[in-house]
Design an enzyme around this catalytic site. Structure first.
Site, PDB file in Angstrom:
ATOM      1  N   ASP A  18      -4.107   4.653 -13.773  1.00 30.73           N
ATOM      2  CA  ASP A  18      -3.959   3.483 -12.887  1.00 30.73           C
ATOM      3  C   ASP A  18      -5.140   2.514 -13.020  1.00 30.73           C
ATOM      4  O   ASP A  18      -4.929   1.325 -13.267  1.00 30.73           O
ATOM      5  CB  ASP A  18      -3.783   3.920 -11.424  1.00 30.73           C
ATOM      6  CG  ASP A  18      -2.455   4.610 -11.164  1.00 30.73           C
ATOM      7  OD1 ASP A  18      -1.743   4.939 -12.133  1.00 30.73           O
ATOM      8  OD2 ASP A  18      -2.122   4.837  -9.987  1.00 30.73           O
TER       9      ASP A  18
ATOM     10  N   VAL B 293       0.833  -1.204   0.000  1.00 27.79           N
ATOM     11  CA  VAL B 293       0.000   0.000   0.000  1.00 27.79           C
ATOM     12  C   VAL B 293       0.870   1.257   0.000  1.00 27.79           C
ATOM     13  O   VAL B 293       1.839   1.340   0.745  1.00 27.79           O
ATOM     14  CB  VAL B 293      -0.917  -0.016   1.255  1.00 27.79           C
ATOM     15  CG1 VAL B 293      -1.722   1.268   1.369  1.00 27.79           C
ATOM     16  CG2 VAL B 293      -1.843  -1.213   1.195  1.00 27.79           C
TER      17      VAL B 293
ATOM     18  N   ALA C 293      -5.986   1.813  -7.016  1.00 25.07           N
ATOM     19  CA  ALA C 293      -6.725   1.565  -8.262  1.00 25.07           C
ATOM     20  C   ALA C 293      -7.071   0.087  -8.373  1.00 25.07           C
ATOM     21  O   ALA C 293      -8.185  -0.271  -8.759  1.00 25.07           O
ATOM     22  CB  ALA C 293      -5.890   2.005  -9.461  1.00 25.07           C
TER      23      ALA C 293
END
Ligand code: MEV
Length: 333
Positions: free
Chosen positions: A160, A110, A118
């Site tokens: 993304d 993350v 996304a």
């Protein structure tokens, strides 16, 4: 009924930030995935469980090494806001008000600039739309993923979610994409161990753009031209070694321009220079910067470059391009 969907991470090869200003960019999906399991609830509530995101760390293995990523709880909460908006958008699209239970497992670190937000949005939209019987194309799912990003982070080019939904190797410009010929890219991704906020970095570049357009516009224009050149090289008939050499030069220029925009950090630049010194043909930031990841193009030198990244204090990952984007893994009636 239960639906499990998955969506991949991405790396931007060329054109991050300038893509927000309508310039083209080139990106590829990579073989790290987020899995979302969706089930209906009869109490009308929306419940999100994020098992692996809640756990502070996740493990990704490559060859004989094990990599351990620290994931902080604040970042995990940020991911959940993408899931929440994605579910709301699908419910709105389906014109339904049903309860949904969503459970997330992710291999994507993350906040590392690899598109974890996304991917979680795309996988959620894929799973929940299928659960509600809504037939959406991957392009429509990418558009809803873009809407989710706009709602959570304010500004986004949409690259993304498009790469995550469609997969493969893409040239992207103003919401439209084109598949580039698939090629194996001998790359090494280097994670700095810290994360940057895409929202804050995009806002910081916007501020500089507004304060000094006469300086920032030429940088963004150069980035756009550089992406066009990269595309020409990728689609050309020249042999792979020469392609990689020319792309490496463009990567180094792109890194310099991103540094000029102010999105590099000492650690990112250290990893970039370590990779180049170990024989990479090119190395640059990938994604929003401010921490997160860099990547290096290192034909026949991936191991050496991975070692150099480790010595410089980063975490290397030897990744492969994923031809597949969003995937419905399982539908249990
Ligand atoms: C983030 O992965 C890429 C940025 O260009 C933002 C965007 O395109 O939305 C920094």
């Amino acid at each position: 009924m239960k639906v499990i969907a998955s969506a991949p991470a991405k790396i931007i090869l060329f054109g991050e930030h300038s893509v927000v200003y309508g310039k083209p960019a080139i990106a590829a999906a990579i073989n790290l995935r987020t899995y979302v399991e969706a089930e209906p609830r009869n109490d009308g509530k929306i419940r999100i469980e994020a098992h692996d995101i809640k756990v502070p760390g996740l493990t990704v293995s490559f060859s004989e090494n094990e990599i351990y990523f620290e994931t902080d709880y604040g970042k995990a909460a940020e991911v959940l806001s993408y899931v929440r908006e994605a579910i709301n958008l699908v419910l709105e699209e389906a014109d339904k008000n049903t309860g949904v239970q969503v459970s997330i497992t992710s291999q994507i670190p993350v906040g590392a600039g690899l598109g974890s937000s996304a991917a979680v949005a795309v996988a959620t939209i894929g799973a929940v739309s299928r659960l509600l019987g809504l037939e959406l194309t991957k392009e429509e799912i990418a558009k809803l993923g873009h809407k989710t990003e706009l709602l959570v982070q304010g500004a986004s080019s949409g690259i993304d979610p498009t790469v995550s939904a469609i997969g493969g190797f893409l040239y992207y410009e103003k919401g439209k994409f084109e598949h580039l010929p698939f090629m194996e890219l001998p790359i090494v991704v280097g994670y700095t161990g810290s994360s940057g906020s895409t929202k804050e970095l995009v806002a910081m570049v916007r501020k500089r753009y507004e304060e000094m357009p006469e300086l920032i516009i030429p940088i963004l224009e150069s980035m756009g031209k550089l992406v066009e050149k990269a595309r020409e090289i990728i689609v050309s008939e020249i042999d792979h070694r020469e392609k990689f050499e020319r792309l490496g030069v463009l990567m180094n220029i792109n890194h310099g321009l991103l540094d000029a925009l102010g999105v590099s950090t000492k650690k990112l630049s250290e990893l970039v220079y370590a990779a180049r010194t170990a024989g990479a043909l090119g190395a640059k930031i990938t994604g929003a910067g401010g921490g997160g990841c860099m990547y290096a193009l290192a034909p026949e030198r991936q191991r050496e470059v991975a070692t150099a990244i480790t010595i410089a204090g980063g975490t290397p990952m030897i990744t492969e391009i994923s031809r597949e984007g969003l995937r419905i893994e399982e539908v249990i009636e």
